[in-house]
Design a protein around this motif. Structure first.
Motif, mmCIF file in Angstrom:
data_model
loop_
_atom_site.group_PDB
_atom_site.id
_atom_site.type_symbol
_atom_site.label_atom_id
_atom_site.label_comp_id
_atom_site.label_asym_id
_atom_site.label_seq_id
_atom_site.Cartn_x
_atom_site.Cartn_y
_atom_site.Cartn_z
ATOM 1 N N UNK A 170 1.807 -2.426 7.943
ATOM 2 C CA UNK A 170 1.787 -1.652 6.708
ATOM 3 C C UNK A 170 1.548 -2.557 5.501
ATOM 4 N N UNK A 171 0.968 -1.977 4.477
ATOM 5 C CA UNK A 171 0.771 -2.676 3.214
ATOM 6 C C UNK A 171 2.125 -3.099 2.647
ATOM 7 N N UNK A 172 2.184 -4.353 2.199
ATOM 8 C CA UNK A 172 3.368 -4.878 1.532
ATOM 9 C C UNK A 172 2.958 -5.350 0.139
ATOM 10 N N UNK A 173 3.821 -5.113 -0.845
ATOM 11 C CA UNK A 173 3.519 -5.477 -2.233
ATOM 12 C C UNK A 173 4.612 -6.386 -2.774
ATOM 13 N N UNK A 174 4.200 -7.515 -3.344
ATOM 14 C CA UNK A 174 5.129 -8.428 -4.024
ATOM 15 C C UNK A 174 4.729 -8.493 -5.499
ATOM 16 N N UNK A 175 5.692 -8.249 -6.373
ATOM 17 C CA UNK A 175 5.448 -8.238 -7.817
ATOM 18 C C UNK A 175 6.343 -9.290 -8.459
ATOM 19 N N UNK A 176 5.751 -10.197 -9.200
ATOM 20 C CA UNK A 176 6.522 -11.189 -9.946
ATOM 21 C C UNK A 176 6.227 -11.004 -11.428
ATOM 22 N N UNK A 177 7.272 -10.826 -12.234
ATOM 23 C CA UNK A 177 7.016 -10.632 -13.652
ATOM 24 C C UNK A 177 8.211 -10.133 -14.410
ATOM 25 N N UNK A 178 7.921 -9.453 -15.489
ATOM 26 C CA UNK A 178 8.969 -8.888 -16.321
ATOM 27 C C UNK A 178 8.390 -7.716 -17.094
ATOM 28 N N UNK A 179 9.272 -6.891 -17.623
ATOM 29 C CA UNK A 179 8.838 -5.806 -18.481
ATOM 30 C C UNK A 179 8.491 -4.526 -17.734
ATOM 31 N N UNK A 180 8.008 -3.551 -18.509
ATOM 32 C CA UNK A 180 7.739 -2.214 -17.986
ATOM 33 C C UNK A 180 6.644 -2.204 -16.929
#
Length: 540
Positions: A170-180
């Motif tokens: 399955x698709x996996x998503x990694x998000x690094x950051x801040x804010x909306x």
């Protein structure tokens, strides 16, 4: 003869679906759960024609009490299939059904005008399906093979033309950051059933993410100490920082891994400056080119929620291209200029094997798949080979330097492949290897993740074709001399991988004895297929 009647025609009231699942891992997980408490059928889409909603290999599970998960159409026939699945459970026999064009179920036409064929297995092997589920859950690809007798087997196909279905994690998503931007994308992805990890540094935003129901959250502390990279080829990464120190560190890290999508928020100007800093840090241009920026299918989104939809759509599009069209930017290079010196005066590639010329077997590689180019290299006096290959849709490259060794044929094919701007890799095959199945070529393609430069087949301890080369090493392929070919380059490259190839598949035909052995093996396989058994071992 009176046409067959469907469940809907007989006014049978089927229970409503208990859950909405579609990925093979999820359907198999529910099948296994139901199997622990009772009988359950597995429905497999085996073929489609026209504009079918699901691809061959799509799964549905139907329990004896009418529970249903998974789907095989846009709702046109699922209830009827479930009815037949419950019948199959009661009767204990396999059902094969066809809907749409050519179907006996006249009251269930498909609006698309196509056709769907399914196989209903009332007693599928639990150990096989559990192994398939576990491979997908551990982020590995899996291949299910379905025999004519309804037996399931996990691993590479052993018979050419057999029903074989490949499943990807399955698709996996990694998000690094801040804010909306980070929070909006994470919320949307999680709501879509995508495994999502958030990497945040602000404690208040971590609490906001927890309130949104995001379970996988990693705290970032300082740019110089990042969490270990856990990406795989089915991971997408989005950078949503506007901090130079974090940007450079996070991008340098992700570019070392196999993520299929790397995106970074910001304007065109911001992205240009970002790329300049990465160049100054010594990051290769080919790696920098992997970064999407600005991100999203729709440009200039100003609201976090709209940007999230735009970015997620772009990620899903990239994932689908990877899964459904893995060779769309690959040139297939077939080396067919050998001079048959050991074949007693005749042309080995025009000899007959399994009812066709030897050259036809390698020339049929990936025939049903989209490729950027199909290039076959022949010698100037090999008109018969050229005619066979042109008829099969190949572009012919003539090697006028044939006497100078195998490397000149390789160079001729790679030079031609390099002329296509959309080619990012070349898959090199030998025309005298007639037994290589498409499944092995798929294994090579999956192994060439973005951080690698080449993948070769490995027969025991010997690297050999077929081999797949990233465009970044094309110039080195062109610089070889003599008969050394791609093997010498492969040994000198960094960031490479190998994929094991069965001895039967690695057979090349140089002599008449080789051809006789190939014919004998084909006869043995034909007998094996008729009896429903195989002596091939599973290879994952």
């Amino acid at each position: 003869m009176k046409p067959s009647m469907s469940a809907s025609a007989m006014n049978i009231d089927l229970p409503r679906s208990t859950m909405y699942l579609e990925h093979a891992q999820d359907v198999l997980g529910q099948w296994l759960a139901w199997r622990r408490v009772g009988e359950v059928a597995l429905v497999v889409v085996t073929a489609t024609e026209g504009g079918a909603v699901r691809q061959p290999g799509a799964l549905m599970a139907v329990s004896a009490d009418g529970g249903r998960c998974g789907y095989i159409s846009g709702g046109c026939i699922d209830a009827d299939v479930a009815h037949h699945a419950r019948q199959a459970l009661r009767m204990g026999r396999i059902e094969r059904l066809r809907y749409g064009s050519g179907s006996p179920f006249m009251d269930l036409p498909l609006p698309c005008g196509g056709a769907i064929e399914v196989c209903v297995l009332p007693d599928a092997k639990a150990d096989v399906l559990r192994a398939c589920h576990d491979r997908l859950a551990s982020r590995k690809t899996a291949t299910l093979n379905l025999s004519e007798t309804g037996d399931l087997r996990l691993g590479r196909p052993v018979v050419a033309g057999a029903l074989s279905f490949q499943y990807t994690p399955r698709l996996r998503l990694r998000i690094a950051g801040r804010g909306a931007d980070s929070l909006a994308l994470a919320r949307l992805a999680a709501a879509s059933g995508i495994q999502t990890e958030l990497q945040l540094r602000d404690s208040a935003e971590i609490q906001d993410a927890q309130r949104l129901g995001i379970d996988s959250i990693t705290t970032l502390t300082v740019p110089s100490t990042l969490p270990d990279l856990g990406d795989d080829p089915w991971t997408a990464f989005l950078l949503a920082f506007h901090d130079i120190d974090w940007e450079e560190r996070l991008l340098a890290q992700v570019l070392q891994g196999p993520a299929f999508y790397i995106g970074a928020v910001g304007s065109k100007t911001t992205h240009a400056r970002r790329c300049e800093r990465l160049r100054a840090a010594g990051i290769a241009e080919s790696q920098i080119g992997r970064i999407h920026g600005p991100v999203g299918l729709v440009p200039s989104m100003r609201e976090a929620s709209a940007l999230a939809i735009s970015v997620l759509a772009e990620i899903i599009e990239a994932y689908q291209r990877k899964v459904r069209f893995p060779f769309a930017s690959t040139a297939l290079v077939l080396l067919a200029a050998g001079q048959s010196r050991r074949f007693a005066g005749d042309d080995k590639l025009l000899a007959r094997l399994r009812g066709q010329r030897v050259i036809h077997h390698a020339g049929s590689a990936l025939r049903e798949h989209d490729l950027a180019a199909r290039i076959a290299v022949v010698g100037p006096d090999q008109a018969g080979r050229a005619a066979e290959l042109r008829a099969a849709g190949w572009t012919i490259a003539i090697n006028t330097d044939l006497e100078q060794g195998l490397s000149t044929s390789l160079a001729a094919g790679i030079r031609q492949a390099g002329q296509w701007q959309n080619v990012d890799a070349a898959l090199v095959l030998l025309a005298d290897m007639p037994n290589v199945p498409d499944a092995h070529l798929f294994d090579l393609r999956r192994a060439l993740t973005p951080e690698r430069t080449a993948v070769m087949s490995m027969a025991g301890t010997v690297p050999m074709p077929p081999a797949l080369f990233d465009r970044s090493v094309f110039d080195r392929l062109l610089g070889q001399e003599g008969d050394a070919g791609a093997g010498r380059i492969f040994q000198s490259l960094e960031r490479t991988a190998t994929v094991p190839i069965l001895a039967e598949w690695a057979l090349d035909i140089d002599t008449r004895e080789d051809l006789a052995r190939a014919r004998a093996e084909s006869d043995r396989l034909a007998e094996t297929t008729q009896t429903g058994h195989s002596s091939y071992r599973d290879v994952f």
